[in-house]
Design an enzyme around this catalytic site. Structure first.
Site, PDB file in Angstrom:
ATOM      1  N   GLU A  89      52.414  20.857  28.176  1.00  0.00           N
ATOM      2  CA  GLU A  89      52.206  19.483  27.743  1.00  0.00           C
ATOM      3  C   GLU A  89      50.782  19.331  27.194  1.00  0.00           C
ATOM      4  OE1 GLU A  89      53.129  17.064  31.269  1.00  0.00           O
ATOM      5  OE2 GLU A  89      54.270  18.776  31.994  1.00  0.00           O
TER       6      GLU A  89
ATOM      7  N   ARG B 202      58.873   6.342  27.515  1.00  0.00           N
ATOM      8  CA  ARG B 202      60.029   7.246  27.493  1.00  0.00           C
ATOM      9  C   ARG B 202      61.321   6.558  27.937  1.00  0.00           C
ATOM     10  NH1 ARG B 202      59.571  11.575  32.543  1.00  0.00           N
ATOM     11  NH2 ARG B 202      59.235  10.046  34.194  1.00  0.00           N
TER      12      ARG B 202
ATOM     13  N   ARG C  99      65.876  14.621  30.991  1.00  0.00           N
ATOM     14  CA  ARG C  99      65.186  15.792  31.562  1.00  0.00           C
ATOM     15  C   ARG C  99      65.216  16.922  30.534  1.00  0.00           C
ATOM     16  NH1 ARG C  99      61.671  15.965  35.122  1.00  0.00           N
ATOM     17  NH2 ARG C  99      62.934  14.746  36.581  1.00  0.00           N
TER      18      ARG C  99
ATOM     19  N   HIS D 263      55.209  15.692  26.731  1.00  0.00           N
ATOM     20  CA  HIS D 263      55.621  16.467  27.907  1.00  0.00           C
ATOM     21  C   HIS D 263      56.679  17.504  27.498  1.00  0.00           C
ATOM     22  CE1 HIS D 263      57.231  17.262  31.897  1.00  0.00           C
ATOM     23  NE2 HIS D 263      56.544  16.299  32.465  1.00  0.00           N
TER      24      HIS D 263
ATOM     25  N   ASP E 130      51.953  23.229  38.807  1.00  0.00           N
ATOM     26  CA  ASP E 130      51.734  21.877  38.280  1.00  0.00           C
ATOM     27  C   ASP E 130      50.220  21.730  38.113  1.00  0.00           C
ATOM     28  OD1 ASP E 130      51.871  19.252  37.547  1.00  0.00           O
ATOM     29  OD2 ASP E 130      52.870  18.535  39.364  1.00  0.00           O
TER      30      ASP E 130
END
Ligand code: BG6
Length: 265
Positions: free
Chosen positions: A237, A67, A41, A136, A179
């Site tokens: 991102e 990832r 994270r 990201h 978002d």
């Protein structure tokens, strides 16, 4: 040149931290879990070959397998005041993931006064290969409620919190859970009056900018995200997602570049 320090993990080819003269530029959560099968994270997770649940809305793992795959460190060289690491991911690392496709992903991480990332996808197979991709990037900010994000004014975006399509009026400010997938990827400048700096993000080969901050409830619901950490981070991102997924003809390649620079303000 100042002191530029980055930490990169082979697992996920994950740029985990980057600081300049001791100041964190990338953000990392203190609650992040270092565990196989789990993405870290913070830093720069690589979303590939799909973004979120993918275009069909049902793909797992979230944001693709890159990832949470073991990448190979293929090179480490000094180049023009920067150290450049090259990572490679190929089907051997994830044999079951994309049946019938042959591909290679190469990731160059250049650490100097600026951080430069270049992710190249090659279609080595005989058929069209389509994918989503995003870098990201988690940025460290003094207080997300006080930053302004310039460069997206007039751009249309999908608000993933409300499900509505909107057009950005003026600078972006963060006043609630955010978002958004913008249909634009020009230069984005985050002005941070608390830390007295501007973060300048320049990209190439990207059609979308994603702006994300989970705010109170969503961060509290994530076990790998501290309840009080959300004001200190902002994701800017860059990628090609949803309607802007990349279609690669056999023998072709595409590169996504992300350049992050810090300026005093
Ligand atoms: C963002 C998405 O890119 O990543 C969000 O737009 C998502 O919807 C966020 O919540 C974090 O995703 P994850 O899988 O790392 O928790």
């Amino acid at each position: 040149m100042g002191t530029s320090v980055a930490q990169v993990y082979d697992y996920g080819a994950h740029v985990w931290s980057w600081s300049l003269d001791g100041d964190a530029v990338l953000w990392t959560s203190a609650k992040s879990v270092f565990e196989t099968g789990k993405a870290l994270r913070g830093g720069v997770p690589i979303c590939w070959p799909w973004f979120g649940p993918g275009r069909t809305g049902d793909l797992t793992p979230a944001h693709g397998f890159a990832r949470i795959s073991e990448w190979t460190l293929a090179g480490r060289v000094d180049r023009a005041n920067a150290e450049v690491l090259t990572y490679v991911l190929d089907p051997e690392a994830a044999p079951a993931a994309l049946p019938g496709q042959d591909w290679r992903v190469t990731y160059e991480v250049s650490v100097g006064d600026v951080l430069e990332l270049a992710l190249t996808v090659e279609n080595l197979g005989a058929t069209l290969f389509s994918y989503e991709v995003a870098l990201h990037t988690y940025l460290t900010v003094g207080d997300v409620r006080t930053v302004t994000i310039a460069g997206l004014e007039g751009a249309s975006y999908l608000d993933k919190v409300t499900g509505r399509q909107e057009v950005q009026a003026g600078d972006v400010t963060i006043v609630a859970e955010t978002d958004r997938v913008y249909d634009r990827c020009s230069e984005v400048v985050v002005t941070d009056s608390v830390l007295g700096r501007r973060l300048r993000v320049a990209t190439e080969g990207a059609a979308n900018t994603v702006v994300w901050n989970p705010w109170v409830a969503k961060s509290a619901a994530m076990p790998d995200f501290g309840d009080d950490e959300w004001p200190g981070m902002l994701c800017i991102e860059a990628g090609n997602v949803m309607d802007h997924a990349v279609s690669l003809e056999p023998g072709r390649s595409e590169t996504l570049r992300y350049r992050l620079a810090v300026e005093a303000s």
